[in-house]
Write a protein that holds these residues in place. Structure first.
Motif, short mmCIF file in Angstrom:
data_model
loop_
_atom_site.label_atom_id
_atom_site.label_comp_id
_atom_site.label_asym_id
_atom_site.label_seq_id
_atom_site.Cartn_x
_atom_site.Cartn_y
_atom_site.Cartn_z
N LYS A 267 0.81 -1.21 0.00
CA LYS A 267 0.00 0.00 0.00
C LYS A 267 0.85 1.27 0.00
O LYS A 267 0.32 2.37 -0.15
N VAL A 268 2.15 1.11 0.19
CA VAL A 268 3.06 2.26 0.23
C VAL A 268 3.78 2.38 -1.11
O VAL A 268 4.22 1.37 -1.68
N ASN A 269 3.92 3.59 -1.60
CA ASN A 269 4.71 3.83 -2.81
C ASN A 269 5.52 5.11 -2.65
O ASN A 269 5.47 5.77 -1.60
N LYS A 270 6.26 5.45 -3.68
CA LYS A 270 7.18 6.59 -3.59
C LYS A 270 6.46 7.91 -3.36
O LYS A 270 7.07 8.88 -2.89
N SER A 271 5.18 7.97 -3.69
CA SER A 271 4.45 9.23 -3.52
C SER A 271 4.16 9.54 -2.06
O SER A 271 3.71 10.64 -1.73
N HIS A 272 4.41 8.60 -1.16
CA HIS A 272 4.09 8.78 0.26
C HIS A 272 5.24 9.37 1.07
O HIS A 272 5.07 9.68 2.25
N VAL A 273 6.42 9.50 0.47
CA VAL A 273 7.57 10.07 1.20
C VAL A 273 8.27 11.10 0.33
O VAL A 273 8.19 11.05 -0.90
N ASP A 274 8.93 12.03 0.98
CA ASP A 274 9.74 13.03 0.28
C ASP A 274 11.18 12.93 0.76
O ASP A 274 11.44 12.56 1.91
N ALA A 275 12.10 13.28 -0.13
CA ALA A 275 13.50 13.37 0.28
C ALA A 275 13.68 14.59 1.18
O ALA A 275 13.07 15.63 0.96
N VAL A 276 14.53 14.44 2.19
CA VAL A 276 14.85 15.55 3.08
C VAL A 276 16.36 15.72 3.10
O VAL A 276 17.11 14.78 2.85
N SER A 277 16.78 16.93 3.41
CA SER A 277 18.21 17.22 3.39
C SER A 277 18.96 16.52 4.50
O SER A 277 20.17 16.40 4.47
N GLY A 278 18.20 16.04 5.51
CA GLY A 278 18.84 15.26 6.56
C GLY A 278 18.91 15.99 7.87
O GLY A 278 18.44 17.10 8.05
N GLY A 279 19.50 15.31 8.83
CA GLY A 279 19.69 15.85 10.17
C GLY A 279 21.09 15.50 10.62
O GLY A 279 21.98 15.31 9.80
N ARG A 280 21.24 15.36 11.89
CA ARG A 280 22.54 14.96 12.42
C ARG A 280 22.52 13.50 12.80
O ARG A 280 21.67 13.05 13.55
N ASN A 281 23.45 12.75 12.23
CA ASN A 281 23.53 11.34 12.52
C ASN A 281 24.23 11.15 13.86
O ASN A 281 25.42 11.39 14.00
N GLY A 282 23.47 10.73 14.88
CA GLY A 282 24.00 10.71 16.24
C GLY A 282 25.08 9.68 16.49
O GLY A 282 25.89 9.85 17.37
N GLY A 283 25.11 8.59 15.79
CA GLY A 283 26.12 7.59 16.04
C GLY A 283 26.27 6.70 14.83
O GLY A 283 25.34 6.02 14.44
N ALA A 284 27.43 6.68 14.21
CA ALA A 284 27.59 5.97 12.95
C ALA A 284 27.91 4.51 13.18
O ALA A 284 28.55 4.13 14.14
N LYS A 285 27.44 3.66 12.25
CA LYS A 285 27.83 2.26 12.20
C LYS A 285 28.72 2.09 10.97
O LYS A 285 28.93 3.01 10.20
N ALA A 286 29.23 0.89 10.82
CA ALA A 286 30.08 0.62 9.68
C ALA A 286 29.33 0.92 8.39
O ALA A 286 28.20 0.47 8.20
N GLY A 287 29.95 1.69 7.51
CA GLY A 287 29.34 2.01 6.24
C GLY A 287 28.41 3.19 6.27
O GLY A 287 27.84 3.56 5.26
N GLU A 288 28.21 3.80 7.47
CA GLU A 288 27.34 4.96 7.57
C GLU A 288 28.18 6.20 7.76
O GLU A 288 29.39 6.15 7.94
N SER A 289 27.50 7.35 7.74
CA SER A 289 28.21 8.61 7.90
C SER A 289 28.74 8.76 9.31
O SER A 289 28.26 8.13 10.24
N THR A 290 29.75 9.58 9.47
CA THR A 290 30.36 9.76 10.78
C THR A 290 29.46 10.59 11.68
O THR A 290 28.63 11.36 11.20
N PRO A 291 29.59 10.42 13.03
CA PRO A 291 28.73 11.17 13.94
C PRO A 291 28.82 12.67 13.69
O PRO A 291 29.89 13.22 13.48
N GLY A 292 27.64 13.31 13.69
CA GLY A 292 27.60 14.75 13.52
C GLY A 292 27.51 15.19 12.08
O GLY A 292 27.26 16.34 11.79
N GLU A 293 27.74 14.25 11.14
CA GLU A 293 27.69 14.60 9.72
C GLU A 293 26.24 14.65 9.24
O GLU A 293 25.42 13.82 9.60
N SER A 294 25.91 15.66 8.42
CA SER A 294 24.56 15.76 7.89
C SER A 294 24.33 14.65 6.88
O SER A 294 25.17 14.39 6.02
N THR A 295 23.20 13.94 7.01
CA THR A 295 22.92 12.80 6.15
C THR A 295 21.58 12.99 5.46
O THR A 295 20.63 13.50 6.03
N PRO A 296 21.46 12.54 4.20
CA PRO A 296 20.19 12.64 3.50
C PRO A 296 19.22 11.58 4.01
O PRO A 296 19.62 10.58 4.61
#
Length: 358
Positions: A267-296
């Protein structure tokens, strides 16, 4: 009835002693709908909406909860009448219990209930997905082992074992969400939990569902006379609703189920969400952005929110289940548990507490 107001520019005021919701339509005309204050239980307002002081007064007179929501559905504040509504003895005992062995017993109870519900949901998925039986059985065995570890953990108080409990709970969560993703259609699969921002549509829906559940649990705790800020396991950081985050654990699975149903039914499709510029990634895991880096990321939009809100409210407030010998909707199950928790804190253990219908 809940008024969930999310459309930008919508204005809530009072007309003829009723709530009147107004907004401009696409053609520029003003659209209006009125609702009886006696039938409304909650008013939830997203960013970009507004209300009048008369609407606030009407809500307080009728004990209507007003909650202001963040973009991801988390409650950022609420208007609530000034009456405590219960004895302060409950809150005093809550603080005392948080420091001793009784607090640890409650934390174990909530976490074990959460893991049991996660395992129950996986077992329900297995009934219609026999091709995944071996995979699901492995996950169930690992969740069971984590439950045993939690139930047998030695400690005189929560502070002695808090880090270990969080680690066991986190491991269980990773196994559980890996499983949900694995059995979803390929287009809907996701790579673990993400928030602030969500990295995919499933997490965007789940974050918003949790936000609505936070609001329900906070009000339920207050109605039971409990302090939403005095938690047992979650840290008592500034302005953190620690008891809400503790007490919500057994009920998260209900939000999971609502979201999973929407995605598994496609029941969900792409029309139900929008891209956002991101926030602050509080704690990175392997392969993710570093803490404090703005993420999409992605966020629910004006089409996605009604889809989730309607499904969530139907599941929580209009779909009774058998619970502790009663036929109750899920919102009332949470309230029953909160009152029982409060009563046990002050030594009142006889009989089932009465419910105040929300």
């Amino acid at each position: 009835m809940q008024l969930h107001i999310t459309t930008y520019g919508t204005y809530l005021h009072v007309k003829d002693s009723m709530f009147d919701v107004r907004r401009k339509g696409d053609d520029g005309r003003v659209l209006s709908a009125t609702y009886s204050a006696e039938k409304v239980t909650h008013i939830l307002l997203a960013t970009g909406t507004s209300l009048s002081t008369d609407a606030v007064k009407l809500a307080m007179r009728h004990n209507v909860d007003i909650v202001f929501l963040e973009r991801d559905g988390d409650p950022m504040g609420r208007v609530w009448h000034a009456k405590l509504g219960s004895t302060t003895k409950i809150r005093k005992r809550q603080l005392e219990v948080s420091l001793g062995a009784e607090g640890l017993r409650w934390v174990r109870t909530w976490l074990l209930a959460k893991l049991d519900n996660q395992a129950g949901f996986i077992r329900s998925l297995k009934k219609h997905r026999l091709q995944h039986s071996a995979y699901l059985d492995d996950k169930l065995a690992r969740l069971d082992a984590l439950s045993v570890s939690i139930s047998t953990l030695d400690g005189a108080r929560v502070a002695d074992v808090a880090d270990t409990l969080r680690g066991l709970e986190g491991t269980a969560g990773r196994l559980y969400f890996e499983t949900l993703s694995y059995v979803l259609p390929a287009d809907y699969q996701f790579n673990g939990r993400s928030s602030r921002p969500a990295h995919d549509a499933f997490n965007a829906f789940l974050n918003y569902a949790y936000g609505m559940l936070y609001g329900k649990v906070e009000k339920t705790l207050m109605l039971a006379g409990l302090d939403p800020y005095v938690g047992f396991l979650h840290r008592d950081d500034y302005n953190q609703l620690s008891m809400v985050y503790d007490f919500i654990e057994p009920y998260r699975g209900w939000a999971d189920e609502v979201v999973f149903r929407l995605f598994s039914a496609k029941k969900v499709n792409k029309s139900h969400v929008d891209a956002v510029s991101g926030g602050r990634n509080g704690g990175a895991k392997a392969g993710e952005s570093t803490p404090g880096e703005s993420t999409p990321g992605v966020s629910l939009n004006a089409e996605g929110k009604p889809l989730l809100v309607n499904a969530f409210n139907e599941f929580m407030d209009n779909d009774p289940i058998r619970y502790r010998g009663r036929n109750l909707v899920r919102s009332h199950c949470i309230q029953l548990d909160a009152h029982q928790f409060a009563n046990e804190l002050i030594g009142k253990t006889g009989g089932m507490p009465e419910l105040t219908m929300l």
